[in-house]
Design a protein around this motif. Structure first.
Motif, PDB file in Angstrom:
ATOM      1  N   UNK A 278     -28.584 -16.055 -30.392  1.00 38.07           N
ATOM      2  CA  UNK A 278     -27.256 -15.933 -30.988  1.00 38.07           C
ATOM      3  C   UNK A 278     -26.744 -14.512 -30.900  1.00 38.07           C
ATOM      4  N   UNK A 279     -27.625 -13.571 -31.207  1.00 34.89           N
ATOM      5  CA  UNK A 279     -27.194 -12.171 -31.153  1.00 34.89           C
ATOM      6  C   UNK A 279     -26.800 -11.810 -29.726  1.00 34.89           C
ATOM      7  N   UNK A 280     -27.621 -12.301 -28.776  1.00 26.62           N
ATOM      8  CA  UNK A 280     -27.344 -11.995 -27.366  1.00 26.62           C
ATOM      9  C   UNK A 280     -25.968 -12.551 -26.975  1.00 26.62           C
ATOM     10  N   UNK A 281     -25.716 -13.780 -27.445  1.00 25.30           N
ATOM     11  CA  UNK A 281     -24.435 -14.429 -27.156  1.00 25.30           C
ATOM     12  C   UNK A 281     -23.292 -13.614 -27.752  1.00 25.30           C
ATOM     13  N   UNK A 286     -18.688 -10.130 -27.367  1.00 26.62           N
ATOM     14  CA  UNK A 286     -17.981  -8.903 -27.737  1.00 26.62           C
ATOM     15  C   UNK A 286     -17.608  -8.118 -26.479  1.00 26.62           C
ATOM     16  N   UNK A 287     -18.553  -8.102 -25.523  1.00 21.45           N
ATOM     17  CA  UNK A 287     -18.301  -7.369 -24.275  1.00 21.45           C
ATOM     18  C   UNK A 287     -17.171  -8.061 -23.501  1.00 21.45           C
ATOM     19  N   UNK A 288     -17.272  -9.377 -23.431  1.00 20.42           N
ATOM     20  CA  UNK A 288     -16.272 -10.163 -22.711  1.00 20.42           C
ATOM     21  C   UNK A 288     -14.882  -9.949 -23.328  1.00 20.42           C
ATOM     22  N   UNK A 289     -14.836  -9.886 -24.680  1.00 20.50           N
ATOM     23  CA  UNK A 289     -13.547  -9.720 -25.335  1.00 20.50           C
ATOM     24  C   UNK A 289     -12.946  -8.357 -25.030  1.00 20.50           C
ATOM     25  N   UNK A 460     -14.472 -19.392 -21.372  1.00 18.66           N
ATOM     26  CA  UNK A 460     -13.331 -18.507 -21.598  1.00 18.66           C
ATOM     27  C   UNK A 460     -13.749 -17.048 -21.384  1.00 18.66           C
ATOM     28  N   UNK A 461     -12.840 -16.286 -20.898  1.00 17.87           N
ATOM     29  CA  UNK A 461     -12.977 -14.837 -20.619  1.00 17.87           C
ATOM     30  C   UNK A 461     -13.910 -14.507 -19.460  1.00 17.87           C
ATOM     31  N   UNK A 462     -14.621 -15.523 -18.952  1.00 19.16           N
ATOM     32  CA  UNK A 462     -15.602 -15.170 -17.922  1.00 19.16           C
ATOM     33  C   UNK A 462     -14.933 -14.794 -16.599  1.00 19.16           C
ATOM     34  N   UNK A 463     -15.377 -13.677 -16.037  1.00 21.09           N
ATOM     35  CA  UNK A 463     -14.944 -13.259 -14.705  1.00 21.09           C
ATOM     36  C   UNK A 463     -16.181 -12.803 -13.971  1.00 21.09           C
TER      37      UNK A 463
END
Ligand code: ADP
Length: 513
Positions: A278-281, A286-289, A460-463
């Protein structure tokens, strides 16, 4: 591994896994020492029980001894005999009483059933046990009233002697006991009470291991602990725990504890793993955002810069040629359209996230939708140097869909096809049927998507963060919108893609009802 993730792993190991491991090792160690303690306690208890039965026998015989001694004291011989006979009558386990000295018997009082040869046998017993008798005299001189059995060759009788003090000096008092009666009448209630429903206790013949009395039916060979009966040397006491041996109980307990401990460790590990995941996710999100914010700003800035630059140029009135002016107007309108597409996409996305997006389903012709999309985008794509083709299958049935949403999904995919193709600029739209479903396929010959990224691009947000994609503008929302739309249609998306040679996105819809 990411630095922050490594940190979390270390923290998790320290706060969850290490204590859990220490605890497990400690528990496993203490389990075996607990077992030893339990076994010791059990053995002590068993010893105490067996001891108490022996002590009880001794107490009974000692009490007989003192009763008989009182009868002997200050009594005329015939009165004493009568009293002792009465005593024998009351205590049927006692078969005869005699008085004597180290040389032999002086007086014998026996019940009626006792054979006459007793005298000889007893005298023989005396002469063969002189040391024992001598020892009893010594004890008595030191003030101890000891009682002791001596072996005699008189079937079914046990002889117990002690030294008593009489007006004529020290004398031997002997009682002949019927051991079977003694066990059954006198010992059995005691044995029953000390067994306390927890143990099975048995008295058995030492020689042939025949069970004489037991609190419950038992095979003598299954007894766990055995002890001699002090005063009935031919018999032994045996004991066993009800419902299994203590070793098996302890083993069962240890096994259950061990299983619980293992379960606990597994739960802790699984828990630790879930926390870690969960923390990793969260970190990834957070990075993706934050990437998203910079991507969006970047996407908005480019058309804005172009619009303002061309608008200012036009405003200044420096452009004379109508053709040039028109070109600038087209750029401005294209860039405005692009801006509004981006803003719409973000708005759609936020609506979709909030679960507020509404769909208007109706029976529609997929070919009509792709025709409209094709006509709207034809020039735009051709201007960009793309070969844009449409290959509709004219026999497809109507689908049950929201027209606007389906065009949006197709446009998003076309947008990507344009963005991620640089060498071979070809985009092909086609429709058809696959079993019960109607599909539209959008095929490009662009950079393609690696198998590993194929699973993620609809998130979502994935690139894709490397290579060509890195330099291409995007929000990472396009395909997640497509997926959302397809889910709302209860449709499917399939992707075939080979890095370096292109991708095909296939959207499959249910036919109209
Ligand atoms: P973006 O705004 O980044 O294009 P999308 O959700 O539309 O966001 O796409 C997610 C990612 O999937 C893109 O960043 C890109 O890496 C990859 N992708 C999507 N379509 C294609 C395509 N046709 N060819 C290659 N890569 C693609």
């Amino acid at each position: 591994m990411d630095k922050s993730i490594r940190k979390i792993v270390v923290v998790l190991i320290f706060i969850i896994l290490l204590p859990a491991l220490f605890f497990a090792v400690y528990e496993i160690n203490s389990l075996s020492s607990n077992e030893r303690i339990i076994e010791r306690i059990y053995n002590n208890q068993v010893e105490a029980i067996l001891y108490s039965v022996n002590q009880f026998s001794e107490d009974i015989i000692s009490s007989w001894r003192s009763k008989i001694k009182t009868m002997r004291d200050n009594k005329k011989s015939n009165v004493m005999k009568d009293e002792i006979k009465k005593f024998l009558h009351q205590n049927t386990a006692v078969k005869f009483v005699f008085f004597g000295d180290s040389v032999g018997i002086k007086a014998l009082i026996a019940d009626e059933g006792t054979p006459n040869e007793i005298d000889n046998v007893l005298n023989h017993g005396f002469t063969t046990n002189t040391t024992k008798i001598e020892r009893l005299y010594n004890y008595s001189r030191e003030g101890y009233n000891k009682i002791e059995p001596i072996p005699i060759n008189l079937k079914d009788r046990t002889l117990i002697i002690s030294v008593i003090e009489t007006t004529n000096g020290k004398e031997i008092l002997g009682v002949g006991i019927d051991p079977l009666l003694f066990i059954k009448q006198i010992l059995s209630p005691k044995i029953q009470s000390v067994g306390q429903n927890e143990f099975i206790i048995s008295v058995f013949n030492k020689k042939n291991r025949e069970n004489i009395y037991s609190t419950e039916g038992i095979n003598v060979n299954n007894l766990q602990n055995e002890k001699d009966l002090w005063l009935l040397p031919e018999y032994s006491l045996g004991i066993v725990l009800k419902g299994g041996t203590i070793q098996s109980l302890v083993k069962d307990r240890a096994e259950t504890n061990l299983i619980l401990l293992l379960l606990l460790i597994i739960i802790l590990f699984v828990g630790g793993w879930i926390v870690f995941r969960n923390i990793k996710k969260e970190i990834a999100l957070a990075k993706i955002k934050s990437d998203f914010v910079s991507n969006v700003s970047h996407e908005l800035r480019t058309p804005l810069a172009l619009i303002s630059m061309f608008a200012e140029t036009l405003e200044m009135g420096r452009i004379r040629s109508e053709e040039k002016k028109n070109e600038y107007y087209t750029i401005i309108s294209h860039e405005t359209a692009r801006l509004s597409r981006i803003v719409n996409r973000i708005l759609n996305f936020s609506q979709m996230e909030a679960g507020k997006r509404k769909y208007n389903f109706a029976n529609v012709q997929l070919n009509t939708i792709i025709e409209e999309v094709f006509n709207t985008y034809k020039f735009h794509l051709q201007n960009k140097g793309f070969k844009f083709t449409s290959l509709p299958d004219n026999n497809i049935p109507l689908i049950y869909a929201d027209k606007e949403a389906v065009s949006e999904a197709i446009i998003n995919i076309i947008d990507n096809a344009v963005k991620y193709s640089h060498d071979r600029k070809e985009v092909e739209l086609s429709t058809g049927t696959m079993g019960e479903l109607v599909y539209v396929k959008i095929k490009d010959h662009g950079i393609g998507i690696s198998v590993q990224d194929q699973k993620k691009i609809f998130e979502k947000f994935f690139r894709v963060s490397s290579g060509y994609v890195h330099d291409t503008k995007g929000t990472g929302l396009g395909l997640s919108l497509v997926k959302h739309i397809m889910d709302a249609h209860k449709g499917e998306i399939t992707l075939h893609s080979t890095p370096g040679s292109g991708s095909s996105f296939i959207l499959k819809f249910k036919t109209s009802q």
